[in-house]
Motif scaffolding. Structure first.
Motif, PDB file in Angstrom:
ATOM      1  N   ASP A  27      50.062  18.987  28.998  1.00  0.00           N
ATOM      2  CA  ASP A  27      49.518  19.744  27.348  1.00  0.00           C
ATOM      3  C   ASP A  27      48.197  19.921  27.027  1.00  0.00           C
ATOM      4  OD1 ASP A  27      48.864  16.992  26.941  1.00  0.00           O
ATOM      5  OD2 ASP A  27      49.504  16.717  25.180  1.00  0.00           O
ATOM      6  N   ALA A  28      47.252  20.296  28.559  1.00  0.00           N
ATOM      7  CA  ALA A  28      46.294  20.429  28.490  1.00  0.00           C
ATOM      8  C   ALA A  28      45.693  21.407  28.608  1.00  0.00           C
ATOM      9  CB  ALA A  28      45.476  19.952  29.914  1.00  0.00           C
ATOM     10  N   GLU A  29      44.854  22.657  27.812  1.00  0.00           N
ATOM     11  CA  GLU A  29      44.624  23.626  28.037  1.00  0.00           C
ATOM     12  C   GLU A  29      43.513  24.235  28.360  1.00  0.00           C
ATOM     13  OE1 GLU A  29      45.915  25.461  25.174  1.00  0.00           O
ATOM     14  OE2 GLU A  29      46.803  24.062  24.683  1.00  0.00           O
ATOM     15  N   ASP A  30      43.975  25.604  29.294  1.00  0.00           N
ATOM     16  CA  ASP A  30      42.968  26.121  30.277  1.00  0.00           C
ATOM     17  C   ASP A  30      41.793  26.791  29.086  1.00  0.00           C
ATOM     18  OD1 ASP A  30      41.489  27.625  32.063  1.00  0.00           O
ATOM     19  OD2 ASP A  30      43.507  28.646  32.436  1.00  0.00           O
ATOM     20  N   THR A  31      40.599  26.066  29.132  1.00  0.00           N
ATOM     21  CA  THR A  31      39.564  26.372  28.741  1.00  0.00           C
ATOM     22  C   THR A  31      38.237  27.518  29.532  1.00  0.00           C
ATOM     23  OG1 THR A  31      37.983  24.764  29.939  1.00  0.00           O
ATOM     24  CG2 THR A  31      39.110  23.422  27.802  1.00  0.00           C
ATOM     25  N   ARG A  32      39.198  27.849  29.956  1.00  0.00           N
ATOM     26  CA  ARG A  32      37.989  29.048  31.232  1.00  0.00           C
ATOM     27  C   ARG A  32      38.149  30.031  30.298  1.00  0.00           C
ATOM     28  NH1 ARG A  32      41.221  29.036  36.224  1.00  0.00           N
ATOM     29  NH2 ARG A  32      42.783  29.377  35.153  1.00  0.00           N
ATOM     30  N   ASP A  33      37.156  31.015  30.565  1.00  0.00           N
ATOM     31  CA  ASP A  33      37.141  32.679  29.905  1.00  0.00           C
ATOM     32  C   ASP A  33      37.502  33.452  31.106  1.00  0.00           C
ATOM     33  OD1 ASP A  33      36.843  34.946  28.852  1.00  0.00           O
ATOM     34  OD2 ASP A  33      34.295  34.600  28.452  1.00  0.00           O
ATOM     35  N   LEU A  34      38.321  33.862  31.312  1.00  0.00           N
ATOM     36  CA  LEU A  34      38.933  34.912  32.513  1.00  0.00           C
ATOM     37  C   LEU A  34      39.438  35.820  32.144  1.00  0.00           C
ATOM     38  CD1 LEU A  34      41.694  32.073  34.021  1.00  0.00           C
ATOM     39  CD2 LEU A  34      39.437  32.635  34.079  1.00  0.00           C
ATOM     40  N   PRO A  35      38.589  36.184  32.887  1.00  0.00           N
ATOM     41  CA  PRO A  35      39.615  37.937  32.548  1.00  0.00           C
ATOM     42  C   PRO A  35      40.568  38.340  32.807  1.00  0.00           C
ATOM     43  CG  PRO A  35      38.527  38.355  33.877  1.00  0.00           C
ATOM     44  CD  PRO A  35      37.992  36.892  34.196  1.00  0.00           C
ATOM     45  N   PRO A  36      41.443  39.595  32.462  1.00  0.00           N
ATOM     46  CA  PRO A  36      42.516  40.119  32.140  1.00  0.00           C
ATOM     47  C   PRO A  36      43.272  40.198  33.829  1.00  0.00           C
ATOM     48  CG  PRO A  36      41.756  41.016  30.464  1.00  0.00           C
ATOM     49  CD  PRO A  36      40.732  40.968  30.388  1.00  0.00           C
ATOM     50  N   VAL A  37      44.111  39.619  33.838  1.00  0.00           N
ATOM     51  CA  VAL A  37      44.739  40.195  35.760  1.00  0.00           C
ATOM     52  C   VAL A  37      44.618  41.473  35.533  1.00  0.00           C
ATOM     53  CG1 VAL A  37      46.011  40.112  37.417  1.00  0.00           C
ATOM     54  CG2 VAL A  37      44.955  37.666  35.833  1.00  0.00           C
ATOM     55  N   SER A  38      43.886  42.134  36.286  1.00  0.00           N
ATOM     56  CA  SER A  38      43.906  43.386  36.559  1.00  0.00           C
ATOM     57  C   SER A  38      44.913  43.107  38.150  1.00  0.00           C
ATOM     58  CB  SER A  38      43.031  44.529  36.969  1.00  0.00           C
ATOM     59  OG  SER A  38      43.084  45.742  37.225  1.00  0.00           O
ATOM     60  N   THR A  39      45.930  44.508  37.894  1.00  0.00           N
ATOM     61  CA  THR A  39      47.154  44.738  39.158  1.00  0.00           C
ATOM     62  C   THR A  39      47.031  46.097  39.638  1.00  0.00           C
ATOM     63  OG1 THR A  39      48.163  42.402  38.921  1.00  0.00           O
ATOM     64  CG2 THR A  39      49.054  43.935  40.050  1.00  0.00           C
ATOM     65  N   ARG A  40      46.869  46.552  40.493  1.00  0.00           N
ATOM     66  CA  ARG A  40      46.856  48.122  40.794  1.00  0.00           C
ATOM     67  C   ARG A  40      47.502  48.794  42.211  1.00  0.00           C
ATOM     68  NH1 ARG A  40      41.831  47.039  39.396  1.00  0.00           N
ATOM     69  NH2 ARG A  40      40.863  47.223  41.450  1.00  0.00           N
ATOM     70  N   SER A  41      48.258  47.674  42.304  1.00  0.00           N
ATOM     71  CA  SER A  41      49.010  48.282  43.903  1.00  0.00           C
ATOM     72  C   SER A  41      50.028  48.851  43.338  1.00  0.00           C
ATOM     73  CB  SER A  41      50.101  46.480  43.926  1.00  0.00           C
ATOM     74  OG  SER A  41      49.145  44.855  44.157  1.00  0.00           O
ATOM     75  N   GLN A  42      50.100  49.424  44.591  1.00  0.00           N
ATOM     76  CA  GLN A  42      51.122  50.565  44.671  1.00  0.00           C
ATOM     77  C   GLN A  42      51.938  50.742  45.800  1.00  0.00           C
ATOM     78  OE1 GLN A  42      49.347  54.525  46.613  1.00  0.00           O
ATOM     79  NE2 GLN A  42      48.614  53.759  44.067  1.00  0.00           N
ATOM     80  N   LEU A  43      53.208  50.757  46.416  1.00  0.00           N
ATOM     81  CA  LEU A  43      54.201  50.963  47.682  1.00  0.00           C
ATOM     82  C   LEU A  43      53.946  52.377  48.041  1.00  0.00           C
ATOM     83  CD1 LEU A  43      57.112  49.199  46.590  1.00  0.00           C
ATOM     84  CD2 LEU A  43      55.310  48.047  47.379  1.00  0.00           C
ATOM     85  N   ARG A  44      53.974  52.034  49.388  1.00  0.00           N
ATOM     86  CA  ARG A  44      53.747  53.388  50.290  1.00  0.00           C
ATOM     87  C   ARG A  44      54.862  53.425  51.104  1.00  0.00           C
ATOM     88  NH1 ARG A  44      47.939  56.540  50.015  1.00  0.00           N
ATOM     89  NH2 ARG A  44      47.841  55.483  48.790  1.00  0.00           N
TER      90      ARG A  44
END
Length: 363
Positions: A27-44
């Motif tokens: 039940d431990a909380e994640d105390t980090r200040d993290l930016p949102p995950v940004s995913t710009r992958s594409q399939l070619r």
């Protein structure tokens, strides 16, 4: 097996898996200040080869070989939060912070690559997970012990089943990269799971060979290979449910394939006895890899599972375990023939390798 689901500071899912009987609350909380995950992958799509390539340029900033006291995969401690908020754990799975594929990927992509009308584009949809085998930073899979190895097998099976149920996922791939020579950027014992939105080239080629063999001979290529290898000169280890052998046309200097002796398409289809025997034989073979030379061999462990939809009735689950190590202090580099043409030239004899691995005494 007990499962506990939590969320990290940036919204990613983290799953704690504990052996039956555990009362850990996680039940431990994640105390980090993290930016949102940004995913710009594409399939070619490579029109000439008929294969998909994942373009994931956002991954250039991912964590690279941090010192042990800054490992992001160790449990959190006071003043040093990590990817795992708890102070201890057995097996943990979480969404990769730098994923090649993601369910929340940007879907607004053009139909083709710039100036390439035959290079079809698709969003980089899928899911990439990290699997932590133990909280002990200095451990390795070969030293986990049978109970923990069995728990990992159950986790692989559970994740395969859940990821296969995601609409748009076509294949689930569990694997482990071990050793800096392989390209590992985090030394903590861990593996990964990719949920692809396509069937990978290797699986497509194997299925084509199986179907071609059936059409020309009426036989079952997987069954015939397994039966022949079970009594052949390249067997390294075997038990009631599994056989491990060096393939006759091994591409890598040290390569072993593990097959269940009864056909199943994927890890979720293994029964309890098969899972127990898998944990035992896998630790046996990994121990032989670890003690063949004075230092453990770097390796890739690659689970070949059936696609989610097509070809399941033809597939036979198996593991490829292979190393680039060809001799003490020497690696096999994929140079012109292998990298340029895909034509492998091996530096070792498969029968000799099997004999050497059989002779290894594991402490």
């Amino acid at each position: 097996m007990n499962r506990t689901t939590r969320r990290l500071a940036d919204g990613r899912e983290i799953l704690y898996f504990d052996a039956d009987g555990s009362t850990a609350a996680h039940d431990a909380e994640d105390t980090r200040d993290l930016p949102p995950v940004s995913t710009r992958s594409q399939l070619r799509h490579d029109a000439l080869l008929g294969e998909w390539v994942v373009v994931a340029a956002h991954r250039q900033t991912r964590t690279f070989l941090p010192p042990a006291d800054q490992c992001p995969l160790c449990p959190s401690r006071p003043g040093r939060p990590s990817e795992v908020p708890d102070s201890d754990y057995q097996v943990v799975v979480f969404e990769n912070r730098f994923p090649s594929l993601a369910t929340g990927v940007d879907t607004d992509v053009p139909p083709t690559a710039p100036g390439a009308p035959f290079a079809e584009l698709r969003p980089g949809f899928g899911r990439c997970e990290v699997v932590l085998f133990t909280s002990d930073h200095d451990q390795h899979f070969a030293g986990l012990g049978r109970d923990r190895a069995r728990l990992v097998v159950d986790v692989w099976a559970e994740r395969t089943a859940e990821l296969s149920a995601i609409d748009g996922v076509e294949q689930v791939f569990c694997f482990e990269n071990s050793g800096e020579e392989i390209g590992v950027t985090l030394s903590h014992p861990h593996g990964q799971i990719y949920a692809y939105p396509f069937v990978t080239p290797r699986v497509e080629r194997v299925l084509a060979s199986v179907r071609r063999h059936r059409e020309t001979t009426g036989g079952d290529l997987f069954a015939e290979v397994v039966e022949a290898e079970r009594t052949g000169p390249r067997v390294v280890a075997a038990n009631d449910s599994w056989v491990a052998f060096v393939p006759a046309a091994a591409r890598w200097p040290y390569e072993v394939q593990l097959f269940p002796t009864r056909r199943v398409p994927d890890l979720p289809a293994l029964d309890d006895a098969q899972r127990d025997d898998l944990a035992a034989i896998y630790l046996d073979v990994l121990g032989r890899f670890a003690h063949r030379f004075d230092t453990p061999m770097p390796y890739i462990a690659s689970w070949n599972q059936a696609p989610v939809r097509e070809g399941r009735e033809d597939w036979w689950l198996h593991l490829q375990l292979f190393s680039l190590r060809r001799a003490p202090g020497k690696l096999k580099y994929l140079a012109g023939s292998e990298s340029g043409m895909g034509a492998f030239i091996t530096d070792t004899n498969p029968e000799d390798v099997a004999e050497q691995l059989r002779a290894v005494v594991v402490p």
